[in-house]
Design a protein around this motif. Structure first.
Motif, PDB file in Angstrom:
ATOM      1  N   VAL A 182       3.226  10.164  18.835  1.00  0.00           N
ATOM      2  CA  VAL A 182       3.013  11.607  18.956  1.00  0.00           C
ATOM      3  C   VAL A 182       4.081  12.178  19.887  1.00  0.00           C
ATOM      4  CG1 VAL A 182       1.480  13.390  19.852  1.00  0.00           C
ATOM      5  CG2 VAL A 182       0.553  11.526  18.470  1.00  0.00           C
ATOM      6  N   PRO A 183       4.873  13.181  19.434  1.00  0.00           N
ATOM      7  CA  PRO A 183       6.041  13.624  20.217  1.00  0.00           C
ATOM      8  C   PRO A 183       5.750  14.677  21.269  1.00  0.00           C
ATOM      9  CG  PRO A 183       6.001  14.756  18.117  1.00  0.00           C
ATOM     10  CD  PRO A 183       4.823  13.810  18.100  1.00  0.00           C
ATOM     11  N   SER A 184       4.479  15.094  21.402  1.00  0.00           N
ATOM     12  CA  SER A 184       4.166  16.172  22.336  1.00  0.00           C
ATOM     13  C   SER A 184       2.911  15.827  23.134  1.00  0.00           C
ATOM     14  CB  SER A 184       3.957  17.484  21.580  1.00  0.00           C
ATOM     15  OG  SER A 184       3.615  18.536  22.453  1.00  0.00           O
ATOM     16  N   LEU A 185       3.015  15.904  24.460  1.00  0.00           N
ATOM     17  CA  LEU A 185       1.878  15.623  25.335  1.00  0.00           C
ATOM     18  C   LEU A 185       1.622  16.817  26.239  1.00  0.00           C
ATOM     19  CD1 LEU A 185       2.662  11.954  26.464  1.00  0.00           C
ATOM     20  CD2 LEU A 185       1.057  12.683  24.688  1.00  0.00           C
ATOM     21  N   ASP A 186       0.341  17.168  26.394  1.00  0.00           N
ATOM     22  CA  ASP A 186      -0.050  18.329  27.202  1.00  0.00           C
ATOM     23  C   ASP A 186      -1.206  17.926  28.113  1.00  0.00           C
ATOM     24  OD1 ASP A 186      -0.769  20.721  28.288  1.00  0.00           O
ATOM     25  OD2 ASP A 186      -1.071  21.770  26.404  1.00  0.00           O
ATOM     26  N   PHE A 187      -0.932  17.868  29.424  1.00  0.00           N
ATOM     27  CA  PHE A 187      -1.958  17.484  30.390  1.00  0.00           C
ATOM     28  C   PHE A 187      -2.256  18.664  31.308  1.00  0.00           C
ATOM     29  CE2 PHE A 187       0.263  13.458  29.461  1.00  0.00           C
ATOM     30  CZ  PHE A 187      -0.800  12.712  28.992  1.00  0.00           C
ATOM     31  N   ASP A 188      -3.520  19.056  31.369  1.00  0.00           N
ATOM     32  CA  ASP A 188      -3.967  20.147  32.233  1.00  0.00           C
ATOM     33  C   ASP A 188      -5.253  19.694  32.904  1.00  0.00           C
ATOM     34  OD1 ASP A 188      -5.101  22.484  33.349  1.00  0.00           O
ATOM     35  OD2 ASP A 188      -4.094  23.744  31.882  1.00  0.00           O
ATOM     36  N   ASP A 189      -5.212  19.516  34.216  1.00  0.00           N
ATOM     37  CA  ASP A 189      -6.399  18.977  34.875  1.00  0.00           C
ATOM     38  C   ASP A 189      -7.598  19.920  34.815  1.00  0.00           C
ATOM     39  OD1 ASP A 189      -5.656  20.861  36.741  1.00  0.00           O
ATOM     40  OD2 ASP A 189      -5.502  19.489  38.427  1.00  0.00           O
ATOM     41  N   ILE A 243     -10.749  13.466  39.987  1.00  0.00           N
ATOM     42  CA  ILE A 243      -9.290  13.606  39.930  1.00  0.00           C
ATOM     43  C   ILE A 243      -8.643  12.253  39.670  1.00  0.00           C
ATOM     44  CG2 ILE A 243      -7.235  14.258  41.251  1.00  0.00           C
ATOM     45  CD1 ILE A 243      -8.889  16.372  42.637  1.00  0.00           C
ATOM     46  N   GLN A 244      -9.225  11.205  40.253  1.00  0.00           N
ATOM     47  CA  GLN A 244      -8.698   9.860  40.016  1.00  0.00           C
ATOM     48  C   GLN A 244      -8.782   9.508  38.534  1.00  0.00           C
ATOM     49  OE1 GLN A 244      -7.274   7.690  42.323  1.00  0.00           O
ATOM     50  NE2 GLN A 244      -6.749   6.525  40.481  1.00  0.00           N
ATOM     51  N   SER A 245      -9.880   9.902  37.896  1.00  0.00           N
ATOM     52  CA  SER A 245     -10.031   9.600  36.468  1.00  0.00           C
ATOM     53  C   SER A 245      -9.007  10.357  35.638  1.00  0.00           C
ATOM     54  CB  SER A 245     -11.455   9.932  36.000  1.00  0.00           C
ATOM     55  OG  SER A 245     -11.705  11.336  36.074  1.00  0.00           O
ATOM     56  N   PHE A 246      -8.671  11.577  36.061  1.00  0.00           N
ATOM     57  CA  PHE A 246      -7.628  12.331  35.355  1.00  0.00           C
ATOM     58  C   PHE A 246      -6.282  11.617  35.462  1.00  0.00           C
ATOM     59  CE2 PHE A 246      -4.057  15.295  35.874  1.00  0.00           C
ATOM     60  CZ  PHE A 246      -3.991  15.829  34.593  1.00  0.00           C
ATOM     61  N   MET A 247      -5.929  11.192  36.678  1.00  0.00           N
ATOM     62  CA  MET A 247      -4.643  10.517  36.869  1.00  0.00           C
ATOM     63  C   MET A 247      -4.597   9.203  36.092  1.00  0.00           C
ATOM     64  SD  MET A 247      -3.684  11.300  40.877  1.00  0.00           S
ATOM     65  CE  MET A 247      -5.174  10.549  41.561  1.00  0.00           C
ATOM     66  N   ASP A 248      -5.706   8.471  36.078  1.00  0.00           N
ATOM     67  CA  ASP A 248      -5.757   7.220  35.322  1.00  0.00           C
ATOM     68  C   ASP A 248      -5.587   7.484  33.828  1.00  0.00           C
ATOM     69  OD1 ASP A 248      -6.125   5.875  37.678  1.00  0.00           O
ATOM     70  OD2 ASP A 248      -8.308   5.656  37.437  1.00  0.00           O
ATOM     71  N   PHE A 249      -6.150   8.607  33.366  1.00  0.00           N
ATOM     72  CA  PHE A 249      -6.028   8.964  31.958  1.00  0.00           C
ATOM     73  C   PHE A 249      -4.566   9.191  31.584  1.00  0.00           C
ATOM     74  CE2 PHE A 249      -5.721  12.610  28.961  1.00  0.00           C
ATOM     75  CZ  PHE A 249      -6.154  11.969  27.814  1.00  0.00           C
ATOM     76  N   VAL A 250      -3.836   9.943  32.412  1.00  0.00           N
ATOM     77  CA  VAL A 250      -2.422  10.182  32.140  1.00  0.00           C
ATOM     78  C   VAL A 250      -1.657   8.863  32.128  1.00  0.00           C
ATOM     79  CG1 VAL A 250      -0.329  11.358  32.897  1.00  0.00           C
ATOM     80  CG2 VAL A 250      -2.550  12.487  33.165  1.00  0.00           C
ATOM     81  N   ASP A 251      -1.954   8.000  33.101  1.00  0.00           N
ATOM     82  CA  ASP A 251      -1.298   6.689  33.145  1.00  0.00           C
ATOM     83  C   ASP A 251      -1.539   5.905  31.861  1.00  0.00           C
ATOM     84  OD1 ASP A 251      -0.156   6.991  35.635  1.00  0.00           O
ATOM     85  OD2 ASP A 251      -1.829   6.057  36.713  1.00  0.00           O
ATOM     86  N   ARG A 252      -2.784   5.916  31.369  1.00  0.00           N
ATOM     87  CA  ARG A 252      -3.115   5.144  30.163  1.00  0.00           C
ATOM     88  C   ARG A 252      -2.393   5.687  28.944  1.00  0.00           C
ATOM     89  NH1 ARG A 252      -8.370   5.434  32.290  1.00  0.00           N
ATOM     90  NH2 ARG A 252      -8.926   7.045  30.781  1.00  0.00           N
ATOM     91  N   VAL A 253      -2.327   7.010  28.836  1.00  0.00           N
ATOM     92  CA  VAL A 253      -1.662   7.615  27.678  1.00  0.00           C
ATOM     93  C   VAL A 253      -0.180   7.259  27.671  1.00  0.00           C
ATOM     94  CG1 VAL A 253      -0.957   9.788  26.617  1.00  0.00           C
ATOM     95  CG2 VAL A 253      -3.307   9.499  27.418  1.00  0.00           C
ATOM     96  N   LEU A 254       0.459   7.375  28.818  1.00  0.00           N
ATOM     97  CA  LEU A 254       1.887   7.060  28.882  1.00  0.00           C
ATOM     98  C   LEU A 254       2.131   5.581  28.618  1.00  0.00           C
ATOM     99  CD1 LEU A 254       3.029   9.255  31.922  1.00  0.00           C
ATOM    100  CD2 LEU A 254       3.264   9.741  29.486  1.00  0.00           C
TER     101      LEU A 254
END
Length: 345
Positions: A46-53, A70-81
């Protein structure tokens, strides 16, 4: 019908599915990776990523303050990347507030830069200023950069160079001394620039670019001293600010459309006539002119020396009876080719 017959979506070409996934919010698109190995592989491209906490924490009031959110949000971004690995990416959008780790934000940005990202939307509203990573300033793939809120460019060095950048939007961004003067030459193909409520350290600025075509400036504090427009190929200008102490250079010879909303501070009234004349004389070649009520009042100060707008065909004046109408007769006489006049309040 059995489940295989009903799952027509999975039978679409991979390119179509990836395009559909890129149109979904990243959180929803990422959730499809648990359906099957095929979906996990598709999401990786997927060529487009949009993260908004704020979307991630919606809809509970006070949810942000709960332990681990907030920790779960950051972990989510880490997992996606991590899931995407080193696959190419076109657009990366990030909108986060206080509580998100700036060091992680740096890593996320550097991750997509290494993968050739061309469009970056970065808005960080931290309690302390956040300096955009130096790596952005030397990106060879970046075409569009939009950033703002609690952001500064202090970590960018004199070797900044953005050879592909065409669109730059800066909102409430802080510059170091001399940084703005170095930034524009580092963007040789820049076409669109927006400067919104900037935090200037230098009182005297020169906006110089031969490639720039669209420019928007909006400010609420009038902190600048002198301001110069050296943009000979600019075709669109939207200028919303206080009248500067001086406009040493107003090079706008190819301007087509201009909107002006300028006001005077008390300490600049005495010199307003000369300063306003320089600005208005510089935009005399425009074909479309939109004037705000405040501008019309300021314009009345230099009505005796009004330039001729020989190319002007459309004039849009928003005013009220008490503001600047004495400038109207001369302004109209100095628009010999005017075709359309719009009056509003």
């Amino acid at each position: 019908m059995d489940s295989e017959e009903m799952d027509l979506f999975s039978k679409l070409p991979d390119e179509v599915i990836s395009h559909i996934l890129s149109s979904l919010p990243t959180k929803e698109a990422a959730s499809t990776s648990v359906l099957a190995k095929k979906w996990r592989n598709l999401f990786a491209f997927v060529p487009s990523l949009d993260f908004d906490d704020s979307d991630f924490l919606h809809p509970e009031e006070g949810k942000r303050e709960k332990d681990g959110i907030i920790q779960s949000f950051m972990d989510f971004v880490d997992r996606v990347l991590a899931l995407q690995g080193d696959s190419p990416i076109k657009k990366f959008s990030l909108n986060v507030k206080t509580g998100v780790d700036p060091d992680r934000v740096d890593r996320w940005i550097c991750n997509v830069l290494q993968r050739g990202v061309s469009h970056l939307d970065l808005f960080m509203d931290f309690e302390e200023d956040y300096s955009l990573p130096y790596q952005i300033s030397v990106s060879k793939t970046l075409v569009e950069l939009k950033t703002g809120y609690g952001v500064d460019l202090y970590s960018w060095d004199d070797d900044m160079f953005l050879p592909m950048l065409k669109t730059l939007v800066l909102e409430s961004v802080g510059f170091g001394r001399g940084q703005f003067q170095a930034l524009l030459p580092a963007c040789p193909v820049l076409e669109e620039l927006m400067l919104l409520n900037m935090e200037w350290r230098d009182r005297n600025e020169i906006l110089s670019s031969s490639s720039l075509k669209k420019l928007k400036i909006s400010s609420e504090d009038g902190c600048l001293g002198t301001f110069s427009f050296d943009t000979p190929n600019l075709v669109f200008l939207d200028y919303n600010d206080f009248v500067a102490e001086d406009y040493p250079i107003v090079n706008l010879q190819n301007l087509v459309e201009v909107g002006i909303n300028i006001a005077l501070t008390e300490d600049r009234i005495d010199r307003a006539r000369d300063n306003v004349w320089k600005l208005i004389h510089g935009i005399r070649n425009a074909k479309i002119f939109c004037i705000s009520p405040l501008t019309f009042e300021v314009l009345s100060l230099c009505c005796e020396t009004m330039p001729v707008f020989k190319n002007l065909t459309i004039l849009n004046i928003k005013s009220v009876m008490q503001q600047g109408w004495q400038a109207m007769p001369l302004l109209l006489r100095n628009c010999p080719n005017l075709e359309s006049l719009y009056l509003g309040v």
